[in-house]
Design a protein around this motif. Structure first.
Motif, short mmCIF file in Angstrom:
data_model
loop_
_atom_site.label_atom_id
_atom_site.label_comp_id
_atom_site.label_asym_id
_atom_site.label_seq_id
_atom_site.Cartn_x
_atom_site.Cartn_y
_atom_site.Cartn_z
N GLU A 171 48.13 -35.60 10.13
CA GLU A 171 49.02 -36.41 10.16
C GLU A 171 49.08 -36.74 11.66
OE1 GLU A 171 47.18 -37.32 6.37
OE2 GLU A 171 48.42 -35.35 7.23
N ASN A 172 49.77 -35.64 11.82
CA ASN A 172 51.12 -35.45 13.01
C ASN A 172 49.91 -34.90 13.84
OD1 ASN A 172 53.01 -35.34 11.94
ND2 ASN A 172 53.49 -34.10 10.70
N LYS A 173 48.58 -34.90 13.76
CA LYS A 173 47.68 -34.65 15.20
C LYS A 173 47.85 -33.55 15.48
CE LYS A 173 48.06 -39.67 17.12
NZ LYS A 173 47.62 -39.98 17.80
N LEU A 174 47.86 -32.53 14.56
CA LEU A 174 48.25 -30.62 14.67
C LEU A 174 47.03 -30.30 13.79
CD1 LEU A 174 52.37 -30.76 14.06
CD2 LEU A 174 50.32 -30.28 16.71
N GLY A 175 46.37 -29.25 15.02
CA GLY A 175 45.23 -28.04 13.50
C GLY A 175 44.81 -26.95 14.44
N PHE A 176 44.85 -26.86 13.90
CA PHE A 176 44.09 -25.10 14.89
C PHE A 176 43.22 -25.71 15.96
CE2 PHE A 176 44.88 -23.67 10.55
CZ PHE A 176 45.47 -22.60 10.53
N PRO A 177 43.50 -24.40 16.99
CA PRO A 177 42.63 -24.65 18.14
C PRO A 177 40.74 -24.30 17.92
CG PRO A 177 43.50 -22.71 17.97
CD PRO A 177 44.26 -22.97 16.76
N VAL A 178 39.97 -24.33 18.78
CA VAL A 178 38.30 -24.71 18.58
C VAL A 178 38.61 -22.88 18.85
CG1 VAL A 178 35.94 -24.48 19.48
CG2 VAL A 178 37.95 -26.67 19.11
N PHE A 179 38.31 -21.52 18.13
CA PHE A 179 37.92 -20.53 18.67
C PHE A 179 36.63 -20.55 19.42
CE2 PHE A 179 42.17 -20.06 15.60
CZ PHE A 179 42.64 -19.86 16.34
N PRO A 180 36.40 -18.99 19.81
CA PRO A 180 35.36 -18.47 19.57
C PRO A 180 34.55 -18.84 18.80
CG PRO A 180 36.36 -17.30 21.13
CD PRO A 180 37.10 -18.24 20.14
N SER A 181 32.26 -18.72 18.54
CA SER A 181 31.75 -18.99 17.44
C SER A 181 31.76 -17.79 17.14
CB SER A 181 30.49 -18.94 17.97
OG SER A 181 29.92 -18.09 18.60
N ILE A 182 31.36 -18.26 15.18
CA ILE A 182 31.06 -17.01 14.69
C ILE A 182 30.22 -15.79 14.87
CG2 ILE A 182 30.23 -16.34 12.26
CD1 ILE A 182 31.59 -18.56 11.09
N ALA A 183 28.94 -15.92 15.71
CA ALA A 183 28.29 -15.06 16.19
C ALA A 183 28.79 -14.55 16.91
CB ALA A 183 27.10 -16.26 16.65
N GLU A 184 29.34 -15.22 18.59
CA GLU A 184 30.11 -14.90 19.52
C GLU A 184 31.22 -13.55 19.03
OE1 GLU A 184 32.75 -15.57 23.45
OE2 GLU A 184 32.16 -17.10 22.37
#
Length: 283
Positions: A171-184
């Motif tokens: 609702e506040n347009k907040l969330g975790f950033p996009v981190f590198p993939s699990i495989a990487e």
């Protein structure tokens, strides 16, 4: 016969392999963490700070002096789909270049997310200032992270649960950033000489529940799973153990204690002995 440690066989040593210090969001300095481990009658520990190995070497020294078995560790954030998962790396070379680059990258993502959070809240009319936030400093020994502590000191947030339930929301347009993939991330851990373990697969913290998490992880090349965790119930622990045993995977476990920062997680709980784990070459 198993090698003895402090008069006990290694099978009977109590272990907690998921602990946080002031290098990330915990409240304990290295010496304090080791003292807490001794107080809890632990014989084997690992420091697994979020995106950081800054306190590993110092904690290892104190652990050695205290007669504790020590495993070098780290907890790394990854992204799969729209969900953030945490990967534990054990037995890592803490000087590995690719590992340090990945941790630095993730730390910068989190720092930017802190700034974005304050900027968005300011735009929504909250009594916060990005300029004030840039100059804000806090005591790392209180635990948490910069944005959380800033909002607490402004009287706008009660605690970590309030932060995630009311402030850090869609609702506040907040969330975790996009981190590198699990495989990487797994590849980086392997390159650093470590093993990759999926953290708290059955907890509600990041994953979609145990069944959903295991379905999503089916094609990921984990070396094992954190079967024992303070947020796992007995049934989920049993299912994870069976999965690891049936597929010849490693078994880890720990409290995920952050010192005094997260009151519900206590060092040494759940009670785990080295005989319950499967970490050859590490324990």
């Amino acid at each position: 016969c198993k090698k003895a440690l402090g008069g006990l066989t290694m099978d009977l040593i109590r272990a907690d392999l998921h602990l946080h210090s002031t290098a990330s969001d915990g409240t304990w300095l290295p010496q304090e963490l080791v003292a807490a481990a001794k107080q809890a009658n632990l014989g084997a520990i690992a420091v697994t700070d979020h995106e950081s190995i800054a306190n590993v070497a110092e904690t290892e020294k104190y652990a050695f002096d205290a007669g504790l078995k020590f495993v070098r560790g780290v907890e790394i954030s990854t992204t799969k789909g729209e969900t953030s998962f945490h990967v534990l790396g054990y037995g890592i070379n803490i000087a590995d270049k690719r590992l340090l680059e990945l941790l630095d990258h993730n730390e910068h993502l989190l720092a930017k997310k802190d700034e974005d959070s304050i900027r968005i809240l300011a735009e929504k009319g909250w009594p916060v200032s990005l300029k004030e936030f840039h100059g804000y400093e806090y005591d790392r020994c209180r635990g948490g992270w910069k944005a959380l502590c800033y909002l607490q000191d402004k009287g706008l947030c009660a605690d970590i649960m309030d932060f995630f339930n009311r402030i850090f929301t869609k609702e506040n347009k907040l969330g975790f950033p996009v981190f590198p993939s699990i495989a990487e991330t797994i590849d980086v851990i392997h390159n650093a000489g470590g093993v990759a373990i999926l953290a708290h697969a059955a907890s509600e913290m990041h994953g979609p529940g145990l069944a959903g998490t295991m379905a999503e992880m089916a094609l990921e090349k984990f070396d094992g799973f954190e079967c024992y965790h303070s947020k796992h119930n007995e049934e989920d622990t049993r299912k994870l153990l069976e999965h690891c045993q049936n597929n010849n995977l490693l078994i880890s476990g720990g409290s995920d204690c952050h010192g005094d920062f997260v009151k519900s997680r206590v060092i040494g709980d759940p009670e785990i002995f080295t005989k319950n784990l499967n970490l050859p070459g590490l324990l």
